[in-house]
Scaffold this motif. Structure first.
Motif, PDB file in Angstrom:
ATOM      1  N   PRO A  24      12.317  -6.037 -13.986  1.00  0.00           N
ATOM      2  CA  PRO A  24      13.007  -6.833 -13.811  1.00  0.00           C
ATOM      3  C   PRO A  24      14.137  -6.925 -12.674  1.00  0.00           C
ATOM      4  N   THR A  25      14.422  -5.277 -12.757  1.00  0.00           N
ATOM      5  CA  THR A  25      15.796  -4.738 -12.085  1.00  0.00           C
ATOM      6  C   THR A  25      15.192  -4.789 -11.104  1.00  0.00           C
ATOM      7  N   SER A  26      13.876  -3.699 -10.857  1.00  0.00           N
ATOM      8  CA  SER A  26      13.776  -3.886  -9.480  1.00  0.00           C
ATOM      9  C   SER A  26      12.990  -4.693  -8.556  1.00  0.00           C
ATOM     10  N   ILE A  27      12.409  -6.067  -9.147  1.00  0.00           N
ATOM     11  CA  ILE A  27      11.525  -7.067  -9.080  1.00  0.00           C
ATOM     12  C   ILE A  27      12.653  -7.893  -8.712  1.00  0.00           C
ATOM     13  N   GLY A  28      14.137  -7.799  -9.364  1.00  0.00           N
ATOM     14  CA  GLY A  28      15.339  -8.673  -9.034  1.00  0.00           C
ATOM     15  C   GLY A  28      15.578  -7.950  -7.131  1.00  0.00           C
ATOM     16  N   SER A  29      16.361  -6.630  -7.445  1.00  0.00           N
ATOM     17  CA  SER A  29      17.142  -6.477  -6.185  1.00  0.00           C
ATOM     18  C   SER A  29      16.314  -6.307  -4.442  1.00  0.00           C
ATOM     19  N   LEU A  30      14.404  -6.155  -5.250  1.00  0.00           N
ATOM     20  CA  LEU A  30      13.873  -6.497  -4.215  1.00  0.00           C
ATOM     21  C   LEU A  30      13.604  -7.989  -4.013  1.00  0.00           C
TER      22      LEU A  30
ATOM     23  N   THR B 102      29.981 -16.845 -30.513  1.00  0.00           N
ATOM     24  CA  THR B 102      30.215 -15.707 -30.416  1.00  0.00           C
ATOM     25  C   THR B 102      28.750 -14.174 -30.583  1.00  0.00           C
ATOM     26  N   SER B 103      28.716 -13.047 -29.837  1.00  0.00           N
ATOM     27  CA  SER B 103      27.716 -12.262 -29.975  1.00  0.00           C
ATOM     28  C   SER B 103      26.794 -12.284 -29.037  1.00  0.00           C
ATOM     29  N   VAL B 104      27.832 -12.776 -28.465  1.00  0.00           N
ATOM     30  CA  VAL B 104      26.783 -12.658 -26.849  1.00  0.00           C
ATOM     31  C   VAL B 104      26.903 -11.465 -25.723  1.00  0.00           C
ATOM     32  N   PRO B 105      25.383 -11.095 -25.651  1.00  0.00           N
ATOM     33  CA  PRO B 105      25.823 -10.764 -24.297  1.00  0.00           C
ATOM     34  C   PRO B 105      25.443 -10.593 -23.296  1.00  0.00           C
ATOM     35  N   VAL B 106      27.084  -9.317 -22.703  1.00  0.00           N
ATOM     36  CA  VAL B 106      27.421  -9.630 -21.282  1.00  0.00           C
ATOM     37  C   VAL B 106      26.625  -8.130 -20.269  1.00  0.00           C
ATOM     38  N   PRO B 107      25.714  -8.544 -20.212  1.00  0.00           N
ATOM     39  CA  PRO B 107      25.022  -7.019 -19.159  1.00  0.00           C
ATOM     40  C   PRO B 107      25.842  -7.236 -17.500  1.00  0.00           C
ATOM     41  N   LYS B 108      25.322  -6.278 -17.180  1.00  0.00           N
ATOM     42  CA  LYS B 108      25.784  -6.053 -15.882  1.00  0.00           C
ATOM     43  C   LYS B 108      25.268  -6.847 -15.258  1.00  0.00           C
ATOM     44  N   ASP B 109      25.169  -6.677 -13.867  1.00  0.00           N
ATOM     45  CA  ASP B 109      24.336  -7.318 -12.583  1.00  0.00           C
ATOM     46  C   ASP B 109      24.257  -6.946 -11.281  1.00  0.00           C
ATOM     47  N   LEU B 110      23.293  -6.939 -10.798  1.00  0.00           N
ATOM     48  CA  LEU B 110      22.249  -6.537  -9.831  1.00  0.00           C
ATOM     49  C   LEU B 110      23.243  -5.674  -8.828  1.00  0.00           C
ATOM     50  N   PRO B 111      24.013  -4.865  -8.335  1.00  0.00           N
ATOM     51  CA  PRO B 111      24.857  -4.645  -7.431  1.00  0.00           C
ATOM     52  C   PRO B 111      24.205  -4.875  -6.629  1.00  0.00           C
TER      53      PRO B 111
ATOM     54  N   VAL C  16      16.251 -15.187  -8.272  1.00  0.00           N
ATOM     55  CA  VAL C  16      17.367 -14.615  -7.010  1.00  0.00           C
ATOM     56  C   VAL C  16      18.358 -15.375  -7.281  1.00  0.00           C
ATOM     57  N   LEU C  17      18.966 -16.120  -7.319  1.00  0.00           N
ATOM     58  CA  LEU C  17      20.365 -16.837  -8.232  1.00  0.00           C
ATOM     59  C   LEU C  17      20.119 -16.675  -9.708  1.00  0.00           C
ATOM     60  N   TYR C  18      19.379 -16.604 -10.108  1.00  0.00           N
ATOM     61  CA  TYR C  18      20.013 -16.088 -11.909  1.00  0.00           C
ATOM     62  C   TYR C  18      18.576 -15.352 -12.441  1.00  0.00           C
ATOM     63  N   THR C  19      18.991 -14.582 -11.742  1.00  0.00           N
ATOM     64  CA  THR C  19      17.863 -12.979 -11.851  1.00  0.00           C
ATOM     65  C   THR C  19      18.325 -12.999 -13.356  1.00  0.00           C
ATOM     66  N   LEU C  20      19.588 -12.551 -13.953  1.00  0.00           N
ATOM     67  CA  LEU C  20      20.282 -11.994 -15.188  1.00  0.00           C
ATOM     68  C   LEU C  20      19.565 -13.256 -16.304  1.00  0.00           C
ATOM     69  N   TYR C  21      19.776 -14.226 -16.114  1.00  0.00           N
ATOM     70  CA  TYR C  21      19.061 -15.506 -16.860  1.00  0.00           C
ATOM     71  C   TYR C  21      17.593 -15.601 -17.303  1.00  0.00           C
TER      72      TYR C  21
END
Lengths: 481, 452
Positions: A95-101, B13-22, B101-106
């Motif tokens: 996911p991280t790589s395809i998301g970045s690409l 409670t117990s909601v994960p907070v990941p970091k986003d792609l920079p 691209v908009l909601y990558t993490l989710y």
């Protein structure tokens, strides 16, 4: 790290992407990019072949139509779905790589999508209007012209996608200036396009020959004529494929050297690289042999004789894709993201404070005497699981046993000492991202895997554990302090 | 600080907070959202036609067992499925890219948590498509064996009916990070509230859209109706199309409120209610016109057809926008937290890099002996397999020192192209690429190690 980790402990995660992607590339090259010009060419031959008072040779046209039908059905089902499948599998495994690409290549893919939509619409028009176009010569000629347009559209999708593939292999540019132009100017771009174009034509010819032997009845005179035509097509494209393959083959180490932190020449790469040479020569000669038989003695060619060349040519392309993938290592995005999906620039943080501490999804964030196996499993998930399994293909136990040259009990201290330095001797491996305690936990876990044959479950079945440091509660607490 | 607390309250409670792609978004967010909503609706219309067409064709073919003319109708509808399905797939790529691209993490998190079933979409849809072709090209072959022929379509229909569950489950799960920690596989995600109501909402939409499509497709002047569908009157099909669309729309009016009420409250806002209300308000006159058309004399049934289509399309755009508004509302607080976490990590990274640089400066200012420089070369090429004092993959450096103490040339030779000596160690690869200068430093380190 920041995504739940999907994991297939037997098949191997990369195999899922590779399987889907290779199938897609084979269908794309052999049944679309190469096949459509081949079929259009044959359709055109039908007009030349027909007598003055006919629009086209109907029996011939019927055979060519059937060939197109096979390609049409396969491309619009398995071909289309495996194309989407590359996205699906990449989103699961990487996911991280395809998301970045996508964040960089959105426009490129969007453009490709537009070309792709055009291609699908054209292919449907071409195929679905085939029978109606046999009503007049004018309609038939228009239909054939359409076929040539469609061939061009298919080829343009290739022109764009090769740039995207090229960019991922091009070192350095990502961090300096990530934009698509780099994909086109990359040293492997033209060699790849040079190789893939005739390769697609060759694949189409071999596969087409196979279909001809199935669809044209033995007693029909068109059978021999068709076999000869396909054989000529194969012989025409073979030297170009050989030349393209040679140029690409020569260009690979250049892409490779630049990608590697240290010099070329790992044993594993050399092995692939050498094998590739034989596969190039073997694949093309096999196709040429059957084509020569086709030209000289068309009547003895049978379907079963073409099966092996078809498989070999398809495998040939698959092998090239494998080498192309290998060239990328230890990165998944050159000089930016390692194949374990961790960013090179984040390494100092992880190596100092540990990957577990910064992982969003882990059941262990501090390693103690009691939780080493569990911690090791989490480290494995974060640092190794994209390419290695616990018990299946490329299993971490196997690679250690192979390296030690013995099936004996693996020594935890040896493995622990090996981790921080493995990337120096094995250039395709990314550096170990964790700290010393994590290297030890991982070593303990690998030993545990060896002893128990335990299977590692992915997030798709066991769900995720949330690192208490990165829950909303923790953030509230931090804000209060 | 107060503002912060208010959006925490909306999260359990117990909601994960990941970091986003920079990495920044490739386009302004509003433009991406526009592309997402528009391309998704275009995709959805063809998915509706594909699914509705399969259902209708199946129904007609079963009815055709008793009444032959319906068999012909089934064949005509079936011919549209394979075209619509190709367009549906290809149009699906743009919204897929945009949501990625908009909601990558989710989106990716939801994908992974339901991974096996998510990836099963690919083979399942491919099989369903192959079956629709098999069905399409075997009318003659199975003329005498209708049961087999109908079963082929039935299996395809069953698969195509299941696929929306997978997509809805994912698209629903991505909105609720607070549930990610408790989800174990696809089934548990599917049973989250709102998936089933939305599913029926979608099925009704498919029937309504297909009803209107049928009306249009078979009303076309260029369509050789009498030849293709003997036994039918054009009016009958038009009536059928309108009735389907009208009944399905009434169904939507019933299921719609359930969809709205089962939505978790976190994304509901007055704007959302207003947008949905407008959508409904535009569908009502369209339904009225269909009803009037059904009541009118034969020739006038299609009088308001394009108005109906226009109004319904606007309704669909409103509903699609409502969906996006809910998604944006539901995720906004969490996205803020993600941003905080991402920044926090970047700050920490900067600190650590700064310290590292300082340390390196100190390190580099030291005077190094040849052997110390050699140790660096050692770390680069050899440390993966050798340690100073212990056996690793290969023997310890101290042992090498003893063996080659007076024979530097032999040591260099061995490093460049080694043989195999030891039973308990695998063969070492050669290192011809090490430069003479580096080799000199390296051997100096190895040979002097025992003097320390």
């Amino acid at each position: 790290m920041d995504f739940p980790m999907f994991h297939l402990d037997w098949l191997n995660n990369r195999m899922l992407i590779a399987g889907i992607a290779t199938l897609h590339v084979i269908i794309n090259h052999g049944l679309a990019v190469g096949f459509i010009p081949f079929v259009t060419w044959l359709e055109q031959k039908g007009i030349r072949k027909s007598s003055k008072n006919q629009i086209t040779d109907l029996k011939w046209d019927q055979m060519v139509y059937k060939m197109m039908k096979v390609a049409f059905i396969i491309t619009t089902t398995i071909g289309a779905l495996t194309g989407v499948g590359i996205w699906f599998s990449a989103s699961l495994i990487s996911p991280t790589s395809i998301g970045s690409l996508i964040r960089v290549f959105y426009w490129a893919w969007f453009t490709e999508w537009l070309v792709f939509v055009t291609e699908v619409v054209l292919i449907m028009i071409y195929f679905l209007t085939w029978k109606n176009s046999n009503s007049s010569l004018k309609a038939k000629i228009r239909h054939i012209r359409f076929g040539w347009f469609l061939s061009l559209a298919s080829w343009i999708t290739m022109v764009i996608i090769v740039a995207i593939l090229g960019f991922m292999m091009d070192p350095g540019n990502w961090t300096n200036n990530p934009n698509l132009i780099n994909g086109f100017t990359n040293p492997l771009y033209l060699p790849q396009l040079f190789f893939r174009t005739p390769m697609a034509m060759l694949m189409a010819g071999v596969f087409g020959l196979f279909l001809i032997t199935l669809f044209a009845k033995k007693e029909h005179e068109i059978r021999h004529y068709a076999i000869r035509a396909a054989s000529k097509w194969i012989i025409f494209w073979s030297p170009f494929t050989l030349l393209g393959a040679y140029i690409y083959y020569k260009a690979i180490p250049e892409g490779m050297t630049a990608n590697m932190s240290t010099a070329v020449g790992t044993i594993d790469f050399a092995q692939y690289y050498n094998l590739l040479k034989y596969i190039i020569i073997g694949g093309i000669s096999l196709a040429v042999v059957i084509a020569t038989v086709g030209v000289i003695r068309a009547r003895i060619v049978r379907a079963y004789m073409v099966v092996v060349p078809v498989l070999f040519v398809f495998a040939f392309l698959g092998f090239f894709e494998r080498v192309r993938e290998f060239v990328r290592k230890p990165y998944v995005i050159g000089q930016y993201m390692y194949s374990n999906l961790l960013l090179e620039e984040d390494y100092p943080v992880y190596q100092k404070e540990g990957v577990l501490k910064h992982a969003t999804y882990t059941s262990v964030s501090e390693i103690t005497q009691e939780n080493k196996v569990q911690a090791g499993e989490e480290v494995f998930m974060l640092a190794c699981s994209r390419c290695h399994t616990g018990q299946g293909v490329n299993s971490v136990v196997d690679v250690f046993e192979r390296m030690m040259g013995t099936k004996d009990t693996l020594n935890v201290n040896t493995m622990k000492a090996y981790m921080p330095n493995m990337h120096t001797g094995r250039n395709y491996m990314p550096p170990f991202p964790g700290n010393e305690a994590e290297a030890e936990a991982l070593a303990v876990f690998i030993r545990y895997l060896q002893d128990t044959r335990a299977t590692i479950e992915g997030a798709q079945t066991k769900g995720v554990d949330i690192n208490p440091n990165y829950s909303v509660e923790a953030l509230i607490k931090k804000q209060q302090n | 600080m107060i503002a912060m607390n208010s959006f925490w309250l909306t999260l359990s409670t117990s909601v994960p907070v990941p970091k986003d792609l920079p990495l920044p978004l490739p386009l302004p967010e509003w433009l991406l959202i526009l592309i997402l909503v528009v391309s998704f609706l275009a995709h959805l219309v063809f998915v509706n036609l594909m699914l509705g067409g399969t259902l209708l064709s199946l129904w007609a073919q079963i009815r055709g067992l008793k009444d032959k003319k319906f068999d012909g109708l089934a064949k005509e509808i079936a011919a549209t499925i394979t075209v619509n399905k190709s367009i549906a797939v290809v149009l699906g790529v743009a919204p897929l890219l945009s949501i990625n691209v908009l909601y990558t993490l989710y989106f990716y998190s939801a994908n992974a948590l339901t991974g096996l079933v998510w990836i099963a979409v690919i083979p399942l849809v491919a099989i369903a498509f192959l079956l629709t072709y098999l069905h399409k090209y075997t009318w003659k072959l199975f003329e005498k064996n209708k049961a087999v022929h109908i079963s082929i379509l039935a299996v395809a229909t069953a698969i195509l009916l299941f696929i929306p569950f997978i997509f809805l489950t994912n698209i629903n799960l991505m909105l609720f990070p607070e549930k990610w920690g408790v989800i174990k596989g696809f089934l548990s995600a599917m049973t989250l509230p709102n998936v089933f109501p939305r599913y029926f909402h979608f099925i009704f939409a498919s029937i309504a859209v297909t009803g209107l499509f049928l009306f249009w497709y078979m009303s076309r002047k260029s369509y050789p109706f009498e030849q293709v569908l003997p036994g039918f009157e054009r009016y009958q099909i038009q009536k059928m199309g309108y009735s389907l669309a009208l009944i399905a729309s009434i169904g939507q009016m019933l299921i719609g409120p359930i969809v709205l009420f089962t939505l978790p409250s976190k994304g509901i806002s007055w704007t959302l209610i207003l947008v949905i209300f407008f959508g409904v308000a535009l569908a009502l006159p369209a339904m009225w016109m269909m009803w009037k058309g059904l009541q009118a004399p034969k020739q006038e049934i299609g009088k308001n057809f394009y108005k109906v289509v226009m109004l319904m399309s606007i309704t669909v755009i409103f509903m699609g926008s409502g969906r996006q508004i809910y998604r944006a509302n539901a995720l906004e607080p969490h996205q803020k937290l993600v941003k905080l976490r991402t920044e926090e990590f970047e700050n920490r990274k900067r600190e650590i890099l700064e310290n590292k640089k300082q340390e390196e400066l100190v390190e580099n200012s030291k005077e190094l002996s040849v052997a110390d420089l050699g140790k660096k070369v050692f770390n680069q090429y050899c440390a993966a397999c050798h340690k100073e004092k212990e056996m690793l993959i290969g023997p310890p450096v101290t042992e090498m020192g003893e063996i080659y103490i007076n024979n530097k040339t032999a040591l260099v030779q061995w490093i460049k192209s080694p043989g195999k000596k030891r039973e308990n160690a695998p063969q070492m690869p050669g290192f011809p690429q090490i430069s003479d200068d580096d080799m000199n430093k390296l051997t100096e380190y190895i040979l002097t190690i025992n003097n320390e």
